[in-house]
Write a protein that holds these residues in place. Structure first.
Motif, PDB file in Angstrom:
ATOM      1  N   HIS A  51       0.815  -1.239   0.014  1.00 32.23           N
ATOM      2  CA  HIS A  51       0.134  -0.066  -0.139  1.00 32.23           C
ATOM      3  C   HIS A  51       0.974   1.232  -0.003  1.00 32.23           C
ATOM      4  O   HIS A  51       0.441   2.358  -0.740  1.00 32.23           O
ATOM      5  N   LEU A  52       2.014   1.240   0.769  1.00 35.75           N
ATOM      6  CA  LEU A  52       2.701   2.514   0.910  1.00 35.75           C
ATOM      7  C   LEU A  52       3.565   2.481  -0.481  1.00 35.75           C
ATOM      8  O   LEU A  52       3.596   3.800  -1.022  1.00 35.75           O
TER       9      LEU A  52
ATOM     10  N   LEU B 154      -2.021  -1.291  -6.586  1.00 35.41           N
ATOM     11  CA  LEU B 154      -3.405  -1.677  -5.797  1.00 35.41           C
ATOM     12  C   LEU B 154      -4.407  -2.511  -6.491  1.00 35.41           C
ATOM     13  O   LEU B 154      -4.885  -3.347  -5.849  1.00 35.41           O
ATOM     14  N   GLN B 155      -4.142  -2.795  -8.074  1.00 32.83           N
ATOM     15  CA  GLN B 155      -4.846  -3.732  -8.667  1.00 32.83           C
ATOM     16  C   GLN B 155      -4.586  -5.003  -8.172  1.00 32.83           C
ATOM     17  O   GLN B 155      -5.249  -6.132  -7.859  1.00 32.83           O
ATOM     18  N   ILE B 156      -3.254  -5.184  -7.994  1.00 33.11           N
ATOM     19  CA  ILE B 156      -2.866  -6.587  -7.373  1.00 33.11           C
ATOM     20  C   ILE B 156      -3.200  -6.913  -5.971  1.00 33.11           C
ATOM     21  O   ILE B 156      -3.512  -8.119  -5.741  1.00 33.11           O
TER      22      ILE B 156
ATOM     23  N   GLU C 277      -6.952  -9.540  -1.511  1.00 32.08           N
ATOM     24  CA  GLU C 277      -7.456  -9.068  -0.339  1.00 32.08           C
ATOM     25  C   GLU C 277      -8.950  -9.484  -0.325  1.00 32.08           C
ATOM     26  O   GLU C 277      -9.777  -9.614  -1.211  1.00 32.08           O
ATOM     27  N   GLU C 278      -9.134 -10.221   0.992  1.00 31.19           N
ATOM     28  CA  GLU C 278     -10.505 -10.637   1.229  1.00 31.19           C
ATOM     29  C   GLU C 278     -11.660  -9.724   2.076  1.00 31.19           C
ATOM     30  O   GLU C 278     -12.792 -10.130   1.728  1.00 31.19           O
ATOM     31  N   ASP C 279     -10.776  -8.914   2.543  1.00 32.56           N
ATOM     32  CA  ASP C 279     -11.900  -7.958   3.519  1.00 32.56           C
ATOM     33  C   ASP C 279     -12.386  -6.953   2.649  1.00 32.56           C
ATOM     34  O   ASP C 279     -11.905  -6.317   1.700  1.00 32.56           O
ATOM     35  N   GLU C 280     -13.764  -7.055   2.567  1.00 31.03           N
ATOM     36  CA  GLU C 280     -14.706  -6.173   1.410  1.00 31.03           C
ATOM     37  C   GLU C 280     -14.450  -4.758   1.806  1.00 31.03           C
ATOM     38  O   GLU C 280     -14.254  -3.837   0.808  1.00 31.03           O
ATOM     39  N   THR C 281     -14.201  -4.478   2.987  1.00 30.70           N
ATOM     40  CA  THR C 281     -13.986  -2.856   3.317  1.00 30.70           C
ATOM     41  C   THR C 281     -12.598  -2.294   2.881  1.00 30.70           C
ATOM     42  O   THR C 281     -12.439  -1.294   2.121  1.00 30.70           O
ATOM     43  N   VAL C 282     -11.641  -3.146   2.964  1.00 37.16           N
ATOM     44  CA  VAL C 282     -10.369  -2.936   2.462  1.00 37.16           C
ATOM     45  C   VAL C 282     -10.371  -2.911   0.947  1.00 37.16           C
ATOM     46  O   VAL C 282      -9.635  -1.780   0.149  1.00 37.16           O
TER      47      VAL C 282
ATOM     48  N   GLU D 146     -11.443   2.664  -4.523  1.00 36.55           N
ATOM     49  CA  GLU D 146     -11.432   4.217  -4.449  1.00 36.55           C
ATOM     50  C   GLU D 146     -10.355   4.965  -4.845  1.00 36.55           C
ATOM     51  O   GLU D 146     -10.151   5.927  -5.601  1.00 36.55           O
ATOM     52  N   GLU D 147      -9.084   4.295  -4.325  1.00 38.24           N
ATOM     53  CA  GLU D 147      -8.018   4.930  -4.587  1.00 38.24           C
ATOM     54  C   GLU D 147      -7.538   4.592  -5.958  1.00 38.24           C
ATOM     55  O   GLU D 147      -6.860   5.597  -6.698  1.00 38.24           O
TER      56      GLU D 147
END
Length: 228
Positions: free
Chosen positions: A172-173, A191-193, A198-203, A209-210
């Motif tokens: 992320h950084l 970010l696409q990778i 990522e499994e957390d839908e919120t993340v 969004e980014e």
């Protein structure tokens, strides 16, 4: 008997305290300046198989100096020598981890030169301890915060993210700093990778969004280039 014992003990205790205070005063008044260590090749040739112990002794000498610095001393006055010494110690005994932490604590905030010196020192630590994520974090922070080099920081974090068991924060950084450094395409790809893994839908939502934000920034940049 008890009275005689106390009469004997009290003068002895007073003498001991006086000697202790005098010794501390003499140490403070006569403390020598920090001396530069010769090149690690020279020290290693001179000490042979004892080079590891020599590195530890030299490190203790630096620590004693730092512990005895008087209030108000200009850190920049001894920073070049300290930087050189930590560099030589880590090259002499790369597996010795303490000098890396001390370098980070005392040097990078003093200016560009010393931030770069610290990253050079940390590079030795990273090469010997590739899974030490603190060394990589320090290096990336130095590049971003002190050297104003977000793309160099992004590269450091990207390399860290590829290590086994690397925390997701490094990817992320790397993405955020790539964008800040102007490499929006690299940020989007990273970010696409991350979204795929990522499994957390919120993340995931935050990453999407980014991505959209960076795509809009790329579009604006492209339009400005066309107008120009």
């Amino acid at each position: 008997m008890s009275l005689l014992y106390n009469l004997f003990l009290l003068p002895l205790l007073a003498v001991y305290c006086a000697v202790f205070v005098l010794q501390e005063k003499l140490f403070t008044d006569t403390r020598s300046n920090l001396q530069a260590i010769p090149s690690f090749q020279l020290v290693k040739a001179a000490t042979g198989y004892l080079h590891q112990i020599s590195a530890e002794i030299l490190f203790v000498k630096e620590a004693v100096f730092l512990g005895g610095i008087k209030a108000g001393t200009d850190e920049a006055s001894f920073a070049p020598v300290l930087s050189n010494n930590y560099r030589q110690i880590t090259l002499l005994y790369p597996e010795f981890v303490d000098p890396y932490y001390y370098s980070q604590a005392y040097l990078p905030h003093l200016g560009l030169e010393f931030a770069q010196d610290t990253n050079d020192i940390l590079a030795t630590g990273i090469s010997h301890y590739p899974n030490n994520f603190l060394f990589r974090l320090y290096s990336g922070v130095n590049s971003f915060q002190y050297l104003d080099a977000p793309l160099a920081a992004a590269k450091t974090f990207e390399e860290a993210s590829k290590q086994p068991d690397a925390p997701p924060i490094f990817s992320h950084l790397a993405a955020i700093l790539s964008a800040q450094g102007g490499n929006l395409q690299a940020a989007i790809i990273t970010l696409q990778i991350m979204v795929k893994g990522e499994e957390d839908e919120t993340v995931k939502k935050r990453y999407h969004e980014e991505i959209e934000m960076f795509k809009k920034a790329m579009l604006v940049s492209s339009q400005q280039s066309s107008v120009g």
